[in-house]
Design a protein around this motif. Structure first.
Motif, mmCIF file in Angstrom:
data_model
loop_
_atom_site.group_PDB
_atom_site.id
_atom_site.type_symbol
_atom_site.label_atom_id
_atom_site.label_comp_id
_atom_site.label_asym_id
_atom_site.label_seq_id
_atom_site.Cartn_x
_atom_site.Cartn_y
_atom_site.Cartn_z
ATOM 1 N N LYS A 55 3.064 63.177 24.957
ATOM 2 C CA LYS A 55 3.415 61.917 24.296
ATOM 3 C C LYS A 55 2.401 61.580 23.214
ATOM 4 C CE LYS A 55 4.948 57.195 24.813
ATOM 5 N NZ LYS A 55 5.648 56.219 25.642
ATOM 6 N N ARG A 56 1.118 61.831 23.473
ATOM 7 C CA ARG A 56 0.111 61.577 22.438
ATOM 8 C C ARG A 56 0.385 62.417 21.188
ATOM 9 N NH1 ARG A 56 -3.477 61.715 26.911
ATOM 10 N NH2 ARG A 56 -4.128 63.857 26.395
ATOM 11 N N LEU A 57 0.720 63.671 21.400
ATOM 12 C CA LEU A 57 0.991 64.556 20.268
ATOM 13 C C LEU A 57 2.207 64.101 19.476
ATOM 14 C CD1 LEU A 57 0.304 68.056 21.855
ATOM 15 C CD2 LEU A 57 -0.901 67.062 19.909
ATOM 16 N N LEU A 58 3.268 63.748 20.176
ATOM 17 C CA LEU A 58 4.492 63.331 19.497
ATOM 18 C C LEU A 58 4.293 62.009 18.765
ATOM 19 C CD1 LEU A 58 7.021 64.371 22.258
ATOM 20 C CD2 LEU A 58 6.761 65.429 20.011
ATOM 21 N N ASN A 59 3.532 61.096 19.364
ATOM 22 C CA ASN A 59 3.224 59.845 18.662
ATOM 23 C C ASN A 59 2.409 60.122 17.402
ATOM 24 O OD1 ASN A 59 4.586 58.248 20.475
ATOM 25 N ND2 ASN A 59 2.757 57.508 21.527
ATOM 26 N N ALA A 60 1.477 61.060 17.505
ATOM 27 C CA ALA A 60 0.640 61.385 16.346
ATOM 28 C C ALA A 60 1.440 62.049 15.235
ATOM 29 C CB ALA A 60 -0.507 62.295 16.772
ATOM 30 N N ALA A 61 2.531 62.717 15.605
ATOM 31 C CA ALA A 61 3.346 63.427 14.618
ATOM 32 C C ALA A 61 4.345 62.521 13.907
ATOM 33 C CB ALA A 61 4.098 64.573 15.297
ATOM 34 N N ALA A 62 4.472 61.253 14.360
ATOM 35 C CA ALA A 62 5.432 60.340 13.739
ATOM 36 C C ALA A 62 5.117 60.163 12.258
ATOM 37 C CB ALA A 62 5.405 58.990 14.444
ATOM 38 N N PRO A 63 6.125 60.224 11.388
ATOM 39 C CA PRO A 63 5.869 60.214 9.943
ATOM 40 C C PRO A 63 5.617 58.838 9.344
ATOM 41 C CG PRO A 63 8.218 60.415 10.363
ATOM 42 C CD PRO A 63 7.543 60.454 11.710
ATOM 43 N N VAL A 64 5.871 57.775 10.088
ATOM 44 C CA VAL A 64 5.783 56.426 9.537
ATOM 45 C C VAL A 64 4.377 55.865 9.746
ATOM 46 C CG1 VAL A 64 6.735 54.090 9.646
ATOM 47 C CG2 VAL A 64 8.225 56.063 10.033
ATOM 48 N N ASP A 65 3.834 55.217 8.716
ATOM 49 C CA ASP A 65 2.551 54.523 8.829
ATOM 50 C C ASP A 65 2.813 53.207 9.559
ATOM 51 O OD1 ASP A 65 0.202 53.123 8.563
ATOM 52 O OD2 ASP A 65 -0.012 53.461 6.419
ATOM 53 N N ALA A 66 2.728 53.265 10.894
ATOM 54 C CA ALA A 66 3.176 52.146 11.713
ATOM 55 C C ALA A 66 2.394 50.866 11.428
ATOM 56 C CB ALA A 66 3.055 52.508 13.194
ATOM 57 N N GLY A 67 1.085 50.961 11.301
ATOM 58 C CA GLY A 67 0.292 49.759 11.078
ATOM 59 C C GLY A 67 0.698 49.013 9.822
ATOM 60 N N ARG A 68 0.927 49.757 8.739
ATOM 61 C CA ARG A 68 1.323 49.129 7.479
ATOM 62 C C ARG A 68 2.691 48.473 7.598
ATOM 63 N NH1 ARG A 68 4.449 50.192 3.189
ATOM 64 N NH2 ARG A 68 5.120 52.202 4.046
ATOM 65 N N VAL A 69 3.657 49.196 8.192
ATOM 66 C CA VAL A 69 5.023 48.663 8.264
ATOM 67 C C VAL A 69 5.101 47.481 9.223
ATOM 68 C CG1 VAL A 69 7.427 49.215 8.756
ATOM 69 C CG2 VAL A 69 5.972 50.916 7.665
ATOM 70 N N LEU A 70 4.386 47.532 10.340
ATOM 71 C CA LEU A 70 4.394 46.402 11.264
ATOM 72 C C LEU A 70 3.873 45.139 10.586
ATOM 73 C CD1 LEU A 70 3.151 48.117 14.553
ATOM 74 C CD2 LEU A 70 5.451 47.248 14.098
ATOM 75 N N MET A 71 2.827 45.273 9.786
ATOM 76 C CA MET A 71 2.308 44.104 9.081
ATOM 77 C C MET A 71 3.293 43.621 8.018
ATOM 78 S SD MET A 71 0.103 41.753 8.635
ATOM 79 C CE MET A 71 -1.429 42.207 9.464
ATOM 80 N N VAL A 72 3.881 44.538 7.265
ATOM 81 C CA VAL A 72 4.836 44.144 6.222
ATOM 82 C C VAL A 72 6.029 43.419 6.827
ATOM 83 C CG1 VAL A 72 6.472 45.009 4.510
ATOM 84 C CG2 VAL A 72 4.157 45.921 4.557
ATOM 85 N N GLU A 73 6.544 43.921 7.971
ATOM 86 C CA GLU A 73 7.712 43.255 8.547
ATOM 87 C C GLU A 73 7.330 41.857 9.050
ATOM 88 O OE1 GLU A 73 9.477 45.781 11.605
ATOM 89 O OE2 GLU A 73 8.296 44.841 13.173
ATOM 90 N N SER A 74 6.108 41.685 9.539
ATOM 91 C CA SER A 74 5.664 40.357 9.961
ATOM 92 C C SER A 74 5.578 39.399 8.787
ATOM 93 C CB SER A 74 4.299 40.454 10.650
ATOM 94 O OG SER A 74 4.376 41.177 11.853
ATOM 95 N N LEU A 75 5.029 39.867 7.673
ATOM 96 C CA LEU A 75 4.889 39.007 6.499
ATOM 97 C C LEU A 75 6.240 38.638 5.901
ATOM 98 C CD1 LEU A 75 1.807 40.716 4.816
ATOM 99 C CD2 LEU A 75 1.835 38.605 6.154
ATOM 100 N N GLU A 76 7.164 39.606 5.849
ATOM 101 C CA GLU A 76 8.501 39.305 5.319
ATOM 102 C C GLU A 76 9.219 38.289 6.209
ATOM 103 O OE1 GLU A 76 9.733 40.007 2.545
ATOM 104 O OE2 GLU A 76 8.612 41.727 1.794
ATOM 105 N N GLN A 77 9.085 38.441 7.516
ATOM 106 C CA GLN A 77 9.737 37.493 8.427
ATOM 107 C C GLN A 77 9.121 36.106 8.285
ATOM 108 O OE1 GLN A 77 12.538 37.667 9.727
ATOM 109 N NE2 GLN A 77 12.434 38.171 11.897
ATOM 110 N N GLN A 78 7.813 36.044 8.130
ATOM 111 C CA GLN A 78 7.146 34.761 8.000
ATOM 112 C C GLN A 78 7.629 34.011 6.762
ATOM 113 O OE1 GLN A 78 3.934 33.962 10.417
ATOM 114 N NE2 GLN A 78 2.518 34.152 8.718
#
Length: 271
Positions: free
Chosen positions: A224-247
């Motif tokens: 699971k650690r390996l597969l999470n590390a292989a995810a192509p999306v920059d999760a931290g950036r997108v999570l923050m952007v979606e929070s700001l857009e919702q706000q």
């Protein structure tokens, strides 16, 4: 069997002797809709499972007629009356990369063991995003899924933008987010949102969890650690952007109008 209930009977956790944790949303009378207590209970469940080294796999499901119908009416009422402050500061990171609202979806991805969601009935809005947080999704062919936020003048902000873009083509994700249409479990499989369809998704999810639990737990966690590390999306950036857009959207004239029109079953008058 170890068991307990969390936050006013909203979520139950049972861990069997093989290390399979059965996690159920138990607000069946409200189709497991997400109110404050449900958000807190789900986040607490993630925390508790993260600390329990005996857990080797998790099965996530909803009791009653549905997996999860999305946000509870009480939260929409609060948005109408309190506007942008109704959900607090969405930009505040309270759970690593995520805020509380994102944690109930993103938290399943960050658990060190595999999570299998068994989805029946409806998984709308936040309910769909919770299911997307699982590593694997077994759906009943007649389940109904929707990125329903657009109906309420909002955007997916519970890690949905990260999770959707990992699973489906970009144009498919855009159609679902912009249009908010309802898709069946069978169509969800074709679109990439489901792992498989089953007439008894909970039974199959539990069977898979037991098979996973029989493997070397260190191997499974490493996978699971390996597969999470292989995810192509920059999760931290997108999570923050979606929070700001919702706000930005929360409490705006058009967002409140969307809520009122939806609850009054009329056509909205946007400006």
């Amino acid at each position: 069997m170890k068991g307990n209930k969390l936050s006013d009977q909203r979520v139950s956790i049972n861990v069997d002797d093989d290390g399979v944790a059965d996690v159920a949303m138990v607000r069946a009378d409200k189709m497991n809709a997400l109110d404050d207590a449900m958000f807190e209970a789900l986040a607490s469940a993630v925390d508790r499972l993260h600390e329990d080294r005996s857990v080797r796999a998790v099965v996530l499901h909803g009791e009653g007629r549905a997996f999860c119908a999305g946000l509870d009416k009480s939260l929409f009422d609060r948005i109408v009356t309190q506007g942008a402050t109704a959900m607090g500061d969405l930009a505040e990171r309270t759970h690593g990369l995520a805020n509380l609202w994102q944690q109930v979806s993103w938290g399943w991805r960050k658990l060190p063991v595999p999570v299998i969601a068994a989805v029946h009935g409806v998984a709308f809005g936040g309910g769909l995003q919770i299911a997307l947080g699982a590593d694997i999704r077994y759906l009943h062919p007649e389940a109904k899924l929707s990125v329903a936020e657009t109906k309420w003048g909002l955007v997916p902000d519970m890690a949905g933008c990260v999770l959707l873009t990992e699973l489906a083509r970009a144009d498919v994700v855009r159609e679902l987010v912009f249009g908010g249409r309802v898709v069946s479990g069978a169509e969800a499989l074709a679109l990439g949102l489901a792992t498989r369809v089953s007439d008894d998704p909970l039974k199959e999810a539990r069977e898979l969890a037991r098979r996973i639990a029989a493997h070397n737990p260190e191997t499974v966690r490493a996978g699971k650690r390996l597969l999470n590390a292989a995810a192509p999306v920059d999760a931290g950036r997108v999570l923050m952007v979606e929070s700001l857009e919702q706000q930005r959207l929360l409490g705006s004239f058009n967002q409140i109008e969307a809520v009122r029109a939806a609850t009054e079953n009329r056509t909205p008058e946007f400006r």
